[in-house]
Design an enzyme around this catalytic site. Structure first.
Site, PDB file in Angstrom:
ATOM      1  N   GLU A  52      -0.713 -45.002  27.411  1.00  0.00           N
ATOM      2  CA  GLU A  52      -1.533 -45.751  28.378  1.00  0.00           C
ATOM      3  C   GLU A  52      -0.713 -46.288  29.540  1.00  0.00           C
ATOM      4  O   GLU A  52      -1.219 -46.433  30.652  1.00  0.00           O
ATOM      5  CB  GLU A  52      -2.273 -46.892  27.680  1.00  0.00           C
ATOM      6  N   PHE A 114     -10.575 -54.472  13.833  1.00  0.00           N
ATOM      7  CA  PHE A 114      -9.628 -53.375  14.041  1.00  0.00           C
ATOM      8  C   PHE A 114      -9.501 -53.071  15.526  1.00  0.00           C
ATOM      9  O   PHE A 114     -10.496 -52.917  16.221  1.00  0.00           O
ATOM     10  CB  PHE A 114     -10.102 -52.133  13.274  1.00  0.00           C
ATOM     11  N   GLN A 115      -8.282 -52.966  16.005  1.00  0.00           N
ATOM     12  CA  GLN A 115      -7.970 -52.722  17.415  1.00  0.00           C
ATOM     13  C   GLN A 115      -8.620 -53.745  18.341  1.00  0.00           C
ATOM     14  O   GLN A 115      -8.988 -53.429  19.463  1.00  0.00           O
ATOM     15  CB  GLN A 115      -8.333 -51.285  17.823  1.00  0.00           C
ATOM     16  N   LYS A 164     -18.060 -52.184  22.866  1.00  0.00           N
ATOM     17  CA  LYS A 164     -18.684 -50.911  22.524  1.00  0.00           C
ATOM     18  C   LYS A 164     -20.214 -51.001  22.478  1.00  0.00           C
ATOM     19  O   LYS A 164     -20.918 -50.076  22.897  1.00  0.00           O
ATOM     20  CB  LYS A 164     -18.145 -50.428  21.175  1.00  0.00           C
ATOM     21  N   MET A 481      22.856 -49.081  37.323  1.00  0.00           N
ATOM     22  CA  MET A 481      22.839 -50.365  38.019  1.00  0.00           C
ATOM     23  C   MET A 481      23.340 -51.475  37.100  1.00  0.00           C
ATOM     24  O   MET A 481      24.039 -52.391  37.538  1.00  0.00           O
ATOM     25  CB  MET A 481      21.425 -50.659  38.531  1.00  0.00           C
TER      26      MET A 481
END
Lengths: 583, 186
Positions: A52, A114-115, A164, A481
């Site tokens: 993502e 969940f999630q 949802k 760097m």
């Protein structure tokens, strides 16, 4: 036009009505209804990323190279939390994004489902605005408002969290309504302040334009107006990392980039000027260096669409709140109507002083016959790609600064880099987003091997969608760097700044189904670059460069613009302990 | 390179100075913010203060326009003039914010806070508490044989003064609403 439809269908319909052609995303349980709707249509192209974070950076690349908002679709919980770095990156660089996240059903919110994650809570500080939509009736309005907020005023990322059950439920869809939002940041600058600036410009003896990403964000028209103003007045112009391309690198008044690794002539001009005109930049700490020694004798004007940028770190004399394009138009109009006056004699003297600074040749480096110097690699890349329809993205570190120094940008929206947040792993997905928007262009991600490994999974995306992105890796087997700072600031104690287990990048390319090229001899470099350019497909270009090269010029921590280090000889004992606390 | 006469080593200020040369005088300002009354709007305002390191001395919020769904947040904050300016500009940037007014600058304004104060005591102390409450025009809203709860409205310093007086007389608990404020006149 209003119609009854499900929330999921509304999402797709709103994207179409907002003119979206591409969505970067990754499916998951909480966005399945929306993915179902995407499956059932052909107007919007969905690019399946591999992570993502990659989706958000790809959308940033798309947005920066087109000027349109980038759109991301990810699932709840980990999908949303993985997007956080990209959101923060877009917030700091003012990139318009609309990020859609799935959420667990409304009746399960707060149950540690969940999630489930508190997505609006987590992303509140890293978005311009965000919404949790709990009612399908409010979804269409929120979607349209999201596009408005992302692009109006100072652009930025917005997020809509859609449970949802809201996606499944039916509600009324309506098309975008113009001016439906109370959020209408003013774009016109105050004419009195603009007149004051013009008056200052007419009499200035050592003026300089200091431009930033705001010029790019204001649209191509703003860059045109900037060019007109610079060329008509003969005033030298420098730019931040974010603003490269607004004024062409081949222009005769171009000073090059300023700041910590900016050009000597640009920083000296900033330090010694008597009138500084900041156009769409924000006096970032990479630019100013030590604040109490920042351009001590100048009148400072600041044009910015965001009032909070003004007087945030540097007190300015002429603040102008407004859109760069609108303000530049008014400046030109007023300046012309007052007789197009400048102190040409003084400016000519100022230009000759600048020529002296330029003659220092601050980008000079010690050439090598045996190893490829990173600067040399970029010089060759510049020479061999200059005529192409070229877009450059970068990762973060030495290679990024060298790219800014050695590549020339003639137009806006051609340079995509993570400026404010400094996100390693930005460049690969960003190059994919750019290539999706410009399928026929030559898109090159100038990378370091360490940054590149952070989002290398996106090579899978490049191969899947036949995106011929060129991953130009300057491989010094170091976190360059970090290593440079450890050398200069931490007694050459190279704590964890190298990798002892780098992959074979050619084999890695082959494993992904891309082409791998490895080059280590300067004599072979041109042929290798040509092979990369001419290959019709994604390439991982492993350029083995000098391992201990430092990036100069450099304004060390704790120093002013006129105290730049120009090369290795000047680094001994320069940075005092006080400077070491800084980043 | 040395022909450039670039100074090496430390300058007169060898420590890095990222602090702007702005005034460091601390000022107290009362700021009212008209916001859309939507979920999370208070978190946006509070998150701005915590995220950017600003102070909140007092904060009150309630919906003031039920049809327009607008709430008024009143914040008392302390900071340098530059910080106060930043606070206002940053608040103005929040999409849900309709209006930011610095009453201390726009002033004169009326500032009120409500407090309820529990004082437990017997005998002389109880009588004295009652007498002082009358001087402060505090109302008794609950009483038992050995306690009072007083209700008091006024500017924050009046409530501070009342609490100070009640402490030796048996003040055990105090609840304050924080400041609500409006500009005088029209």
């Amino acid at each position: 036009m209003t119609r009854e439809m499900t929330g999921a269908k509304m999402v797709v319909q709103a994207l179409k009505d907002q003119g979206v052609d591409t969505v970067f995303g990754y499916p998951g349980g909480a966005v399945l209804p929306i993915y179902d709707e995407i499956f059932l249509q052909n107007d919007i192209r969905h690019i399946l990323v591999r992570h993502e974070q990659g989706a958000v950076h790809a959308a940033e690349g798309y947005a920066r190279s087109t000027g349109k908002p980038g759109v991301v679709l990810v699932t709840s919980g980990p999908g949303a939390t993985n997007a956080v770095t990209g959101l923060t990156d877009a917030l700091l660089d003012s990139i318009p994004l609309v990020v859609l996240t799935g959420q667990v059903p409304t009746f399960m919110i707060g149950s540690d489902a969940f999630q489930e994650a508190d997505t609006v809570g987590i992303t509140r500080p890293c978005t311009k605005h965000n919404w949790l939509v709990k009612d399908t009736e409010k979804l269409a309005g929120t979607l349209h408002e999201a596009f408005h907020v992302a692009t109006a005023g100072r652009p930025g990322p917005v997020l809509i969290d859609i449970p949802k059950d809201v996606q499944f439920a039916t509600g009324t869809y309506h098309a975008p309504k113009p001016a439906a939002s109370h959020y209408q940041p003013p774009v016109k600058g105050d004419l009195d302040a603009i007149t004051e600036l013009v008056a200052a410009l007419e009499t200035a003896k050592r003026p300089v334009f200091y431009t930033g990403g705001g010029v790019i964000n204001s649209g191509p028209g703003a860059s045109q107006l900037l060019r007109e103003l610079v060329d008509a007045t003969g005033i030298p112009v420098t730019s931040t990392l974010m603003g490269l391309g607004a004024y062409p690198a081949s222009g005769k008044n171009w000073l090059g980039m300023l700041g910590m690794h900016g050009l000597y002539e640009a920083n000296m001009a900033m330090h010694d000027c008597d009138l500084m005109i900041n156009i769409g930049a924000r006096f970032d700490d990479r630019i100013t260096g030590r604040l109490d020694a920042f351009s001590p004798n100048s009148i400072k004007a600041h044009i910015d669409i965001d009032p909070s940028s003004i007087n945030k770190v540097i007190r300015v004399d002429i603040p102008i709140v407004g859109d760069v394009g609108h303000v530049l138009e008014d400046i030109l109009k007023i300046w012309k109507s007052r007789g197009r006056k400048v102190d040409s004699e003084s400016i000519a003297k100022w230009q000759s002083q600048i020529t002296e600074w330029r003659d220092v040749r601050c980008l000079a480096y010690t050439a090598s016959e045996g190893t490829i110097k990173p600067q040399y690699a970029l010089e060759r890349l510049e020479a061999l790609t200059k005529g192409h329809n070229r877009y450059i993205t970068t990762e973060v570190g030495q290679h990024q600064m060298w790219a800014a120094q050695f590549l020339g940008f003639e137009d806006p929206n051609r340079w995509m880099t993570s400026g404010g947040l400094g996100t390693m792993g930005y460049g690969t997905p960003a190059s994919i987003g750019v290539q999706v928007a410009h399928p026929d262009a030559l898109v090159i991600n100038v990378a370091g091997e360490a940054s590149w490994l952070m989002n290398m999974q996106e090579m899978g995306t490049a191969v899947q969608y036949r995106l011929p992105v060129k991953q130009f890796i300057l491989n010094n087997e170091r976190l360059g760097m970090v290593r440079q700072w450890q050398e200069l600031l931490h007694g050459e104690r190279y704590s964890h700044s190298w990798s002892e287990a780098l992959p074979d990048f050619v084999k890695l390319a082959e494993a992904f189904g891309a082409k791998g090229i490895c080059v280590s001899d300067p004599k072979d470099l041109d042929d290798a670059i040509m092979e990369m350019i001419n290959y019709d497909g994604p390439v991982i270009f492993d350029c083995l460069v000098e391992k201990h090269e430092n990036c100069f010029p450099m304004i060390p921590s704790g120093k002013a613009h006129n105290e730049m280090l120009l090369g290795e000889a000047e680094t001994q004992g320069v940075i005092q302990s006080g400077g070491a606390v800084l980043v | 390179m040395s022909a450039l006469h670039i100074k090496k080593g430390s300058t007169s200020h060898s420590a890095y100075n990222l602090r702007p040369n702005f005034s460091d005088v601390q000022e107290r300002h009362t700021i009212t913010i008209l916001v859309e009354n939507e979920p999370g709007v208070l978190a946006r305002v509070i998150g701005l203060f915590s995220g950017r390191g600003y102070n909140i001395d007092s904060l009150t919020v309630a919906e003031v326009d039920h049809t327009g769904h607008l709430s008024r947040i009143t914040i008392v904050t302390t900071g340098t003039p530059q910080v106060i300016e930043q606070i206002k500009a940053q608040l103005g940037r929040i999409v849900s914010v309709h209006e930011v007014t610095d009453l201390t600058v726009a002033g004169p304004f009326v500032e009120r806070e409500l407090a309820i104060v529990k004082v437990v005591g017997e005998g002389d102390k109880r009588v004295e508490a009652m007498r002082l409450a009358e001087i402060f025009r505090a109302k008794v809203v609950d009483t038992t044989l050995n306690s009072f709860i007083f209700e008091l409205t006024g500017a924050p310093d009046k409530i501070d003064a009342f609490a100070e007086m009640m402490r030796p007389l048996g003040l055990t608990k105090i609840a304050r609403t924080g400041v609500a404020a409006l500009l005088r006149g029209n």
